[in-house]
Design an enzyme around this catalytic site. Structure first.
Site, PDB file in Angstrom:
ATOM      1  N   ASP A  78       0.848  -1.196   0.000  1.00 55.95           N
ATOM      2  CA  ASP A  78       0.000   0.000   0.000  1.00 55.95           C
ATOM      3  C   ASP A  78       0.888   1.252   0.000  1.00 55.95           C
ATOM      4  O   ASP A  78       1.819   1.359   0.810  1.00 55.95           O
ATOM      5  CB  ASP A  78      -0.852  -0.064   1.286  1.00 55.95           C
ATOM      6  CG  ASP A  78      -2.013   0.899   1.287  1.00 55.95           C
ATOM      7  OD1 ASP A  78      -2.471   1.288   0.194  1.00 55.95           O
ATOM      8  OD2 ASP A  78      -2.473   1.247   2.400  1.00 55.95           O
ATOM      9  N   HIS A  79       0.599   2.191  -0.869  1.00 61.39           N
ATOM     10  CA  HIS A  79       1.303   3.480  -0.899  1.00 61.39           C
ATOM     11  C   HIS A  79       2.831   3.382  -0.951  1.00 61.39           C
ATOM     12  O   HIS A  79       3.531   4.032  -0.164  1.00 61.39           O
ATOM     13  CB  HIS A  79       0.912   4.355   0.311  1.00 61.39           C
ATOM     14  CG  HIS A  79      -0.525   4.777   0.287  1.00 61.39           C
ATOM     15  ND1 HIS A  79      -0.990   5.760  -0.548  1.00 61.39           N
ATOM     16  CD2 HIS A  79      -1.601   4.326   0.981  1.00 61.39           C
ATOM     17  CE1 HIS A  79      -2.302   5.895  -0.366  1.00 61.39           C
ATOM     18  NE2 HIS A  79      -2.697   5.030   0.552  1.00 61.39           N
ATOM     19  N   ASN A 249     -10.273   0.346  -0.264  1.00 56.37           N
ATOM     20  CA  ASN A 249      -9.260   0.289   0.804  1.00 56.37           C
ATOM     21  C   ASN A 249      -9.839   0.679   2.157  1.00 56.37           C
ATOM     22  O   ASN A 249     -10.521   1.708   2.273  1.00 56.37           O
ATOM     23  CB  ASN A 249      -8.144   1.297   0.505  1.00 56.37           C
ATOM     24  CG  ASN A 249      -7.192   0.796  -0.544  1.00 56.37           C
ATOM     25  OD1 ASN A 249      -7.568   0.015  -1.410  1.00 56.37           O
ATOM     26  ND2 ASN A 249      -5.965   1.245  -0.469  1.00 56.37           N
TER      27      ASN A 249
HETATM   28  O1  G3H Z   1      -3.377   4.815   3.674  1.00 55.24           O
HETATM   29  C1  G3H Z   1      -2.658   4.622   4.657  1.00 55.24           C
HETATM   30  C2  G3H Z   1      -2.855   3.453   5.530  1.00 55.24           C
HETATM   31  O2  G3H Z   1      -3.899   3.680   6.428  1.00 55.24           O
HETATM   32  C3  G3H Z   1      -1.572   3.030   6.200  1.00 55.24           C
HETATM   33  O3  G3H Z   1      -1.304   3.719   7.374  1.00 55.24           O
HETATM   34  O4  G3H Z   1       1.206   4.007   7.283  1.00 55.24           O
HETATM   35  O5  G3H Z   1      -0.035   4.181   9.455  1.00 55.24           O
HETATM   36  O6  G3H Z   1       0.243   1.969   8.324  1.00 55.24           O
HETATM   37  P1  G3H Z   1       0.118   3.462   8.158  1.00 55.24           P
HETATM   38  P1  13P Z   2      -9.076   4.550   5.643  1.00 54.65           P
HETATM   39  O1  13P Z   2      -8.283   5.470   6.503  1.00 54.65           O
HETATM   40  O2  13P Z   2     -10.371   5.184   5.215  1.00 54.65           O
HETATM   41  O3  13P Z   2      -9.313   3.234   6.279  1.00 54.65           O
HETATM   42  O4  13P Z   2      -8.256   4.290   4.286  1.00 54.65           O
HETATM   43  C1  13P Z   2      -7.203   3.374   4.262  1.00 54.65           C
HETATM   44  C2  13P Z   2      -6.447   3.397   2.978  1.00 54.65           C
HETATM   45  O5  13P Z   2      -6.787   4.046   2.017  1.00 54.65           O
HETATM   46  C3  13P Z   2      -5.239   2.559   2.922  1.00 54.65           C
HETATM   47  O6  13P Z   2      -4.559   2.740   1.729  1.00 54.65           O
HETATM   48 ZN    ZN Z   3      -4.679   4.778   1.012  1.00 49.17          ZN
END
Ligand code: G3H
Ligand code: 13P
Ligand code: ZN
Length: 304
Positions: A78-79, A249
């Site tokens: 993710d990201h 997501n």
């Molecule tokens: O979009 C972001 C996700 O909620 C990941 O969050 O980097 O705190 O794990 P995190």
């Molecule tokens: P939420 O903060 O809405 O759960 O989104 C999570 C997300 O987009 C992770 O990539």
């Molecule tokens: Zn996200």
């Protein structure tokens, strides 16, 4: 074996979505696995860069166990913020990666996304790109306002990069405090994108619905979460059923479920100190939440 590309196409045809649920620990994965098995649902288990460094080597070991135990579960980065982290995930055996160049100038976003696609596709790994920016905090990047996706640029971006799916900004946002007033998703922008990119898999980030019962339970058990508000569930359903959103997501909702379950045990049984009791209750809360999402929101049951 059916890969994620197969499920994106199936989701487009049949009007359902594949959830992309973030995880940080074993209990979350166990809950997701159990719910997917019961519901015969495909699912993406997503890991951010910070979650990856939190779990270290356990990340892949845990995810592999989940993938082995249940069909139709895919591991996704993710990201991913640069080529190196995407390459690392691809080399570790992820099924798909997101390269998030959404904070970069358009041409730079194209260049980095194309580079990740070239590397990933050779290894059969799918790539998600992002165009437009969501309000909220993703890892270290804080975005103050929505920057909606420009449909014409979205078409150019997909054509030039060869991405397999595209995350778009149409009014969702990351975290538990999504809106201050009434808000709606920009279905007009979504429709424009769909006209220019027919049958192309689109992704909604920041799509947690923030169940008010979880917030009430957290606060009733010593928490202090104020003014939390999520995306309207009906709007997400519409985006899935009548539009080309195939990946949804959610991270915040799972965090809230786990916190609610843990707080409940610790507040009601002050002498409890067995982590299996409170983490186990957090796990049960996540399982209930994932069940509800699969059956009432993603419509992904019996799609394996
Ligand atoms: O979009 C972001 C996700 O909620 C990941 O969050 O980097 O705190 O794990 P995190
Ligand atoms: P939420 O903060 O809405 O759960 O989104 C999570 C997300 O987009 C992770 O990539
Ligand atoms: Zn996200």
């Amino acid at each position: 074996m059916k890969n994620l590309k197969f499920y994106f196409q199936k989701a487009l045809k049949e009007g359902f979505a594949i959830g992309a649920l973030n995880f940080n620990n074993m209990e979350t994965l166990q809950a997701i696995e159990s719910s997917c098995k019961i519901n015969n649902s495909p699912m993406i288990i997503a890991v951010s860069e910070s979650a990856l460094s939190y779990m270290g080597d356990y990340c892949i070991a845990l995810a592999n166990t989940t993938r082995k135990n249940s069909r139709g579960i895919f591991l996704h980065l993710d990201h991913g913020k640069d080529f190196d982290i995407c390459k690392k995930a691809i080399d570790m055996g992820f099924d798909s990666v997101m390269i998030d160049g959404s904070s970069l100038p358009f041409e730079e976003n194209i260049a980095i996304t194309k580079k990740v696609c070239e590397y990933a596709h050779k290894k059969g790994v799918l790539v998600e790109g992002e165009l437009g920016q969501l309000k909220g905090i993703e890892d270290e990047i804080n975005v103050k306002d929505n920057h909606y996706t420009d449909p014409n640029l979205a078409k150019e971006f997909v054509e030039k990069t060869n991405v397999d799916s595209l995350a778009i900004a149409i009014g969702t946002s990351h975290g538990a405090y999504k809106y201050t007033g009434a808000q709606t998703l920009r279905f007009d922008i979504l429709e424009e994108i769909e006209k220019l990119l027919p049958n192309f898999p689109l992704v909604l980030h920041g799509a947690s619905t923030v169940d008010e019962n979880l917030i009430k339970n957290i606060n009733a058990n010593g928490g202090k979460i104020k003014n939390a508000i999520g995306i309207n569930q009906e709007q997400i359903k519409l985006a899935i059923k009548k539009h080309n959103i195939v990946k949804i997501n959610s991270d915040t909702d799972l965090r809230l479920a786990m916190t609610s379950g843990i707080r409940q045990i610790l507040k009601t049984n002050l002498s409890e100190f067995d982590p299996r009791k409170y983490l186990g209750n957090g796990r049960s809360e996540i399982e209930k939440l994932v069940d509800k999402k699969i059956t009432d929101l993603f419509y992904s049951y019996n799609k394996i």
